[in-house]
Motif scaffolding. Structure first.
Motif, short mmCIF file in Angstrom:
data_model
loop_
_atom_site.label_atom_id
_atom_site.label_comp_id
_atom_site.label_asym_id
_atom_site.label_seq_id
_atom_site.Cartn_x
_atom_site.Cartn_y
_atom_site.Cartn_z
N GLU A 153 -12.21 -2.78 1.82
CA GLU A 153 -10.81 -2.64 2.22
C GLU A 153 -10.38 -1.18 2.40
O GLU A 153 -9.34 -0.93 3.00
CB GLU A 153 -9.90 -3.33 1.20
CG GLU A 153 -9.98 -4.83 1.29
CD GLU A 153 -9.02 -5.55 0.36
OE1 GLU A 153 -8.84 -6.77 0.51
OE2 GLU A 153 -8.45 -4.88 -0.54
N ARG A 217 -4.14 -2.29 1.50
CA ARG A 217 -4.13 -3.57 2.21
C ARG A 217 -3.64 -4.68 1.28
O ARG A 217 -2.87 -5.55 1.69
CB ARG A 217 -5.54 -3.88 2.75
CG ARG A 217 -5.91 -3.15 4.04
CD ARG A 217 -7.30 -3.57 4.51
NE ARG A 217 -7.52 -3.26 5.90
CZ ARG A 217 -8.35 -2.31 6.34
NH1 ARG A 217 -9.01 -1.54 5.48
NH2 ARG A 217 -8.51 -2.11 7.64
N TRP A 218 -4.12 -4.67 0.04
CA TRP A 218 -3.69 -5.69 -0.91
C TRP A 218 -2.21 -5.54 -1.24
O TRP A 218 -1.46 -6.52 -1.32
CB TRP A 218 -4.51 -5.60 -2.20
CG TRP A 218 -4.09 -6.61 -3.22
CD1 TRP A 218 -4.47 -7.91 -3.31
CD2 TRP A 218 -3.15 -6.40 -4.29
NE1 TRP A 218 -3.84 -8.54 -4.36
CE2 TRP A 218 -3.02 -7.63 -4.98
CE3 TRP A 218 -2.41 -5.31 -4.73
CZ2 TRP A 218 -2.19 -7.78 -6.08
CZ3 TRP A 218 -1.58 -5.46 -5.83
CH2 TRP A 218 -1.47 -6.69 -6.50
N THR A 397 -7.13 -10.55 3.91
CA THR A 397 -6.81 -9.89 2.64
C THR A 397 -6.31 -10.88 1.59
O THR A 397 -6.68 -10.78 0.41
CB THR A 397 -5.74 -8.80 2.86
OG1 THR A 397 -6.25 -7.86 3.82
CG2 THR A 397 -5.42 -8.08 1.57
#
Length: 466
Positions: A153, A217-218, A397
């Motif tokens: 990620e 991203r998370w 994700t």
């Protein structure tokens, strides 16, 4: 484009899909520099020592067998209980990492594993030892797929395979280091010293929490938009400071469709992701069934079947682990050019050929077993390390950690059943049958990859799995 201007991205006012696309585009413009390498080293150190812990039991087992007068059933239980824990840990950690974050789960796992090592040195019977190995297995099985997810990620699509797999080399390197240290220490000092030394890296949880940021991203996917933008901007400032040059403007972010699913196991097992889950699960299972079917029993086969000394048996087994590490390095350097799918197809096919040839000769000599299992390890280790790269690329994700952990769970199922099946065949005196069986399993993996695996090389995470 300045970092402050880049913060003014879509999604800041409630467009999660736009923010996710923008965060992905901003990662794509980051040049490879010391920041990515530092993060890779810190997370890699955690994974290195988790791998170190995983294989120690195989090298401590001959000593434990003699000290506690263990029968075949107890030996098999000691060998596999950690893998059962890893299976459980992999399943639990994926859901947990998708809910509370990648870095928290990784830090918690290394801390728990270190504590278990401290407790193991106090064991005087197999029952508490097995209980602790189960808990430690949960930590190891939980950390490895989440770490692979996190590294994917924070990496751009260009040469992602090379970058991620050079990180993933720490796992087979940890296996090899564990083998080398155990082969030296166990005959001289005994098994307790090995587990005592393996407890020290538990302190890495502090370094990880202080030095490694959560995945932007998370954060974006979980509605923590301001935190995602702040973390991304902090990363960009560090990269600019290290490179001494302003970052280029991010490419226009391709608009993402709003997520059709809400995450969780239901989405993972349905639609396009359901098929990917089945394929990747089968590849993890067959790859590690064959891999651990070989490596877990090699010290015992050399010592009991060929009547080699303990030190020689451990040395021969270590040579095979080193050969596997060399195969991982070759795959890391070539996977972006060869492709993920082709790597898995051809490596598993080549491993099957090596094992079949060994099986047909019946394993007539220790030297023959050493040569052919080492060649098979080159290809099996290479194929299996590619799965750590390939699996996170297949899922969005919101379920990426869960998808990776399901792959990790199938990995553990293979690790559990491989040694059990090999042990049953070996107990019947059919050493050649052991290698033929493992060859058949490897062929199955190759055929599954050839028929249904998708290629992901050169594609962004958002493009491959919106």
């Amino acid at each position: 484009m300045t970092i402050d201007a880049a913060r003014d991205t879509p999604g800041r006012q409630g467009d999660p899909a736009g923010l996710a696309a923008a965060i992905g585009a901003r990662f794509e413009r980051l040049p490879l520099c010391r920041w990515q390498v530092m993060v890779r080293l810190v997370v890699g150190a955690v994974t290195f020592f988790e791998a170190f812990d995983q294989l120690l039991i195989a090298y401590a087992l001959p000593d434990l067998r003699a000290e506690w007068h263990l029968g075949t059933a107890q030996v098999t239980a000691l060998m596999t209980v950690g893998s059962v824990g890893m299976l459980v840990g992999a399943l639990v950690s994926g859901r947990l990492a998708d809910r509370i974050g990648r870095v928290k789960v990784i830090a918690g796992c290394i801390a728990l594993s270190g504590l278990c090592n401290l407790a193991l040195i106090l064991c005087t019977s197999p029952e508490p030892f097995m209980a602790l190995r189960f808990v430690q297995g949960m930590a190891i099985g939980g950390e490895v797929p989440i770490a692979a997810t996190f590294i994917a990620e924070i990496t751009r699509a260009h040469q992602r395979g090379r970058f991620v797999l050079l990180y993933e080399l720490v796992f087979p390197a940890g296996l090899t280091a564990g083998a080398l240290l155990a082969a030296w220490l166990v005959p001289v000092l005994g098994w307790r010293w090995v587990f005592g030394l393996a407890a020290v890296p538990g302190l890495l949880c502090i370094v990880l929490a202080r030095c490694v940021p959560e995945s932007p991203r998370w954060l974006a996917d979980h509605g923590r938009h301001e935190e995602a933008l702040t973390t991304m901007a902090s990363i960009e400032r560090k990269v600019e400071r290290i490179t001494g040059a302003p970052l280029p403007a991010p490419a226009p972010a391709s608009p993402l469709r709003p997520a059709a699913g809400k995450g969780g196991l239901r989405e993972l097992l349905s639609g396009r992701y359901g098929r990917r889950t089945l394929v990747i699960g089968a590849l993890w299972f067959t790859g590690y069934f064959a891999n651990y079917g070989i490596t877990s029993w090699l010290p015992t086969i050399y010592k009991d079947h060929f009547e080699l000394s303990l030190s020689t048996a451990l040395f021969y087994s270590t040579v095979t682990s080193c050969a596997g590490l060399a195969g991982c390095l070759v795959v890391a350097l070539t996977v972006d050019r060869v492709g993920r799918r082709n790597t898995v197809v051809w490596c598993t096919a080549a491993a099957a050929l090596c094992l079949l040839l060994l099986g047909l000769t019946g394993g007539d000599s220790a030297a023959g077993v050493l040569v052919w299992t080492s060649l098979a390890a080159v290809f099996l280790f290479g194929s299996n390390i590619c799965l750590y790269l390939y699996t996170p690329e297949l899922f969005p994700t919101r379920i990426r950690a869960l998808g990776s952990s399901v792959g990790g769970a199938m990995n553990r199922l293979g690790v559990i059943l491989g040694p059990i099946v090999v042990g049953a065949i070996y107990a019947g005196g059919a050493l050649g049958g052991v290698f033929v069986t493992l060859a058949v399993v490897s062929v199955a993996g190759s055929l599954i990859a050839a028929a249904w695996a998708e290629e992901t090389s050169g594609r962004t995470l958002e493009d491959m799995a919106p």
